[in-house]
Design a protein around this motif. Structure first.
Motif, short mmCIF file in Angstrom:
data_model
loop_
_atom_site.label_atom_id
_atom_site.label_comp_id
_atom_site.label_asym_id
_atom_site.label_seq_id
_atom_site.Cartn_x
_atom_site.Cartn_y
_atom_site.Cartn_z
N UNK A 35 42.51 38.72 15.01
CA UNK A 35 41.36 37.85 14.80
C UNK A 35 40.36 38.44 13.83
N UNK A 36 39.42 37.62 13.42
CA UNK A 36 38.39 38.04 12.47
C UNK A 36 37.21 38.64 13.22
N UNK A 37 36.72 39.76 12.70
CA UNK A 37 35.59 40.44 13.34
C UNK A 37 34.35 39.57 13.27
N UNK A 38 33.54 39.65 14.30
CA UNK A 38 32.28 38.91 14.34
C UNK A 38 31.19 39.87 14.83
N UNK A 39 29.94 39.58 14.52
CA UNK A 39 28.86 40.50 14.90
C UNK A 39 28.70 40.59 16.41
N UNK B 13 44.24 48.13 20.75
CA UNK B 13 44.23 46.78 20.19
C UNK B 13 42.88 46.14 20.43
N UNK B 14 42.21 45.72 19.36
CA UNK B 14 40.94 45.00 19.43
C UNK B 14 41.19 43.56 19.04
N UNK B 15 40.85 42.62 19.92
CA UNK B 15 41.14 41.20 19.68
C UNK B 15 39.86 40.39 19.76
N UNK B 16 39.62 39.60 18.71
CA UNK B 16 38.51 38.65 18.70
C UNK B 16 39.08 37.27 19.00
N UNK B 17 38.86 36.78 20.22
CA UNK B 17 39.37 35.48 20.64
C UNK B 17 38.26 34.43 20.54
N UNK B 18 38.58 33.21 20.94
CA UNK B 18 37.60 32.13 20.81
C UNK B 18 36.37 32.36 21.68
N UNK B 19 36.58 32.88 22.90
CA UNK B 19 35.46 32.99 23.83
C UNK B 19 35.20 34.41 24.31
N UNK B 20 35.96 35.37 23.81
CA UNK B 20 35.75 36.75 24.26
C UNK B 20 36.33 37.73 23.25
N UNK C 236 44.79 50.00 29.90
CA UNK C 236 43.37 49.82 30.19
C UNK C 236 42.89 48.65 29.34
N UNK C 237 42.46 47.56 29.99
CA UNK C 237 42.10 46.33 29.28
C UNK C 237 40.67 45.94 29.63
N UNK C 238 39.84 45.79 28.61
CA UNK C 238 38.45 45.37 28.79
C UNK C 238 38.21 44.06 28.06
N UNK C 239 37.39 43.20 28.63
CA UNK C 239 37.04 41.93 27.98
C UNK C 239 35.55 41.70 28.13
N UNK C 240 34.93 41.24 27.06
CA UNK C 240 33.50 40.93 27.05
C UNK C 240 33.33 39.48 26.61
N UNK C 241 32.44 38.71 27.27
CA UNK C 241 32.25 37.30 26.89
C UNK C 241 31.60 37.19 25.50
N UNK C 242 32.30 36.55 24.60
CA UNK C 242 31.88 36.54 23.20
C UNK C 242 30.64 35.68 22.99
N UNK C 243 30.53 34.56 23.68
CA UNK C 243 29.38 33.66 23.49
C UNK C 243 28.07 34.35 23.82
N UNK C 244 28.04 35.02 24.97
CA UNK C 244 26.81 35.71 25.38
C UNK C 244 26.51 36.87 24.41
N UNK C 245 27.56 37.57 23.94
CA UNK C 245 27.33 38.69 23.05
C UNK C 245 26.79 38.22 21.71
N UNK C 246 27.34 37.12 21.20
CA UNK C 246 26.85 36.60 19.93
C UNK C 246 25.41 36.14 20.04
N UNK C 247 25.03 35.63 21.19
CA UNK C 247 23.65 35.23 21.38
C UNK C 247 22.70 36.41 21.39
#
Length: 393
Positions: free
Chosen positions: A283-287, A319-326, A379-390
């Motif tokens: 995926x494409x990196x986002x801030x 592996x770093x993955x930028x998904x739709x929501x996380x 070891x798998x970590x996930x962060x909510x992308x919507x809240x982080x982008x906000x």
């Protein structure tokens, strides 16, 4: 028992046992000499005691070869003493222990048999000649010495293992404390950067915009006022640039001149050649906010450090993955794995894994650890992308 060439572990219990061995040697020697020994036996006994005092178990710390020469000299003096005074045969018991401690098994057991033969031969010269009791006694003493030395060896190994575990625990605790201090320092830097960005920088930016608006709305001929407003705008613009420099300076060092994917790629490249670590981005990196990038970077560093220390792995992948929501970060290794507890951590727990879980949870994310003996670890970590982008303004 097989003697060990490893450096001795100086624990209180082992020092007490060594001291007890020395006391037993001299007690048996003195008892034998006081049992009607002749002048020649007394002279040999004094020489034997002096020779023992010159070396003792401390000779092991100097040289293994020197300690064996010392043991040979002590044994030779004892044999001569036993020939003159059979009562000195009792001194053979501490000599058994010394042989088992200083000599490898292939030498110590034959030497013990020879020493036992000397005792039996000396006892045969006493009144009554050779009797079964005079044979059984020395043989039982030799057997007791072997079993005692075996117990000493087991205690020695267990003490050494326990000491290594304690050292590992202390080192892990120190590493955790240092990691927590570093995390706290970086979190405070990130907080200050956000505060400056959201308060001072925003306020100065507003002043610049208001000054430009006020300057453009002045009527012709108000040059004096226009000049003052222009000065206000220039001063605000200078301070805004300074505030932005502060924000940039407070960015964590690993992320100052690189994006999160670039920083992770550098971390992966810093490991190896065993294990061989690769990095992948999907995926494409986002801030992302600074604290989120720091958390993911520290997670990768801690996970790879565990791979190096515990997994015995040949390969690992980040592996770093930028998904739709996380945004997710996975660290996989093909190592020996472990029996996971209810929360996925090793049974008995590890400080580092608990710290990683708390850091991800504080950001509203999730950390999952999957492992089984012989099947590697994920070891798998996930962060909510919507809240982080906000939060990333």
């Amino acid at each position: 028992m097989t003697s060990t060439d490893a450096p001795p572990v100086h624990l209180p219990a082992l020092r007490v046992m060594s001291a007890a061995l020395h006391v037993m040697f001299y007690a048996l020697l003195v008892a034998g000499l006081l049992n009607g020994a002749g002048p020649g036996a007394i002279v040999l006994g004094v020489l034997l005691g002096a020779a023992y005092a010159c070396g003792g178990l401390s000779a092991v710390r100097v040289s293994r070869q020197a300690s064996r020469f010392w043991l040979a000299g002590v044994a030779a003096l004892w044999v001569a003493l036993a020939v003159l005074d059979p009562a000195a045969g009792y001194v053979v018991f501490p000599l058994y222990l010394l042989c088992l401690h200083l000599l490898p098994t292939r030498w110590s057991l034959p030497v013990i048999v020879l020493l036992t033969g000397v005792v039996v031969a000396a006892q045969a010269t006493t009144p009554g000649g050779l009797t079964p009791a005079k044979v059984i006694g020395p043989c039982v003493g030799a057997l007791v010495a072997v079993l005692t030395a075996y117990g000493y060896s087991v205690l020695y190994r267990e003490s050494a293992t326990r000491q290594r575990l304690i050292d590992d625990l202390v080192r892990t605790r120190d590493e955790l404390a240092a990691s927590q201090r570093e995390a706290g320092r970086l979190a405070e830097r990130g907080r200050l950067a956000r505060e400056i960005h959201d308060t001072l920088a925003q306020g100065l930016s507003s002043i610049v915009l208001l000054s430009r608006s006020a300057e453009s709305s002045l009527p012709d001929g108000a040059e004096s006022s226009r000049e003052r407003i222009r000065e206000i705008g220039a001063t605000a613009a200078d301070n805004l640039a300074e505030a932005r420099r502060f924000v940039a300076a407070l960015t964590p060092p690993s992320l100052q001149d690189a994006t999160l994917p670039e920083a992770l790629r550098r971390v992966a490249a810093g490991y190896g050649p065993v294990p061989e670590v690769s990095f992948h981005q999907d995926g494409d990196a986002c801030p992302l906010p600074v604290e989120a990038e720091v958390a993911l970077l520290r997670l990768a560093q801690e996970a790879l450090a565990n791979v190096r220390r515990h997994a015995d792995a040949h390969r690992a992948a980040v592996t770093l993955s930028y998904l739709d929501d996380q945004v997710t970060l996975d660290v996989y290794d093909d190592g020996k794995g472990f029996s996971a507890g209810g929360d996925g951590t090793p049974r008995g727990g590890r400080f580092g894994l608990h710290g990683m879980r708390e850091r991800i949870t504080d950001l509203g994310g999730r950390l999952e650890i999957e492992s089984a003996p012989g099947e590697g670890t994920v070891v798998a970590a996930s962060l909510p992308l919507t809240a982080l982008q906000g939060a990333a303004r």
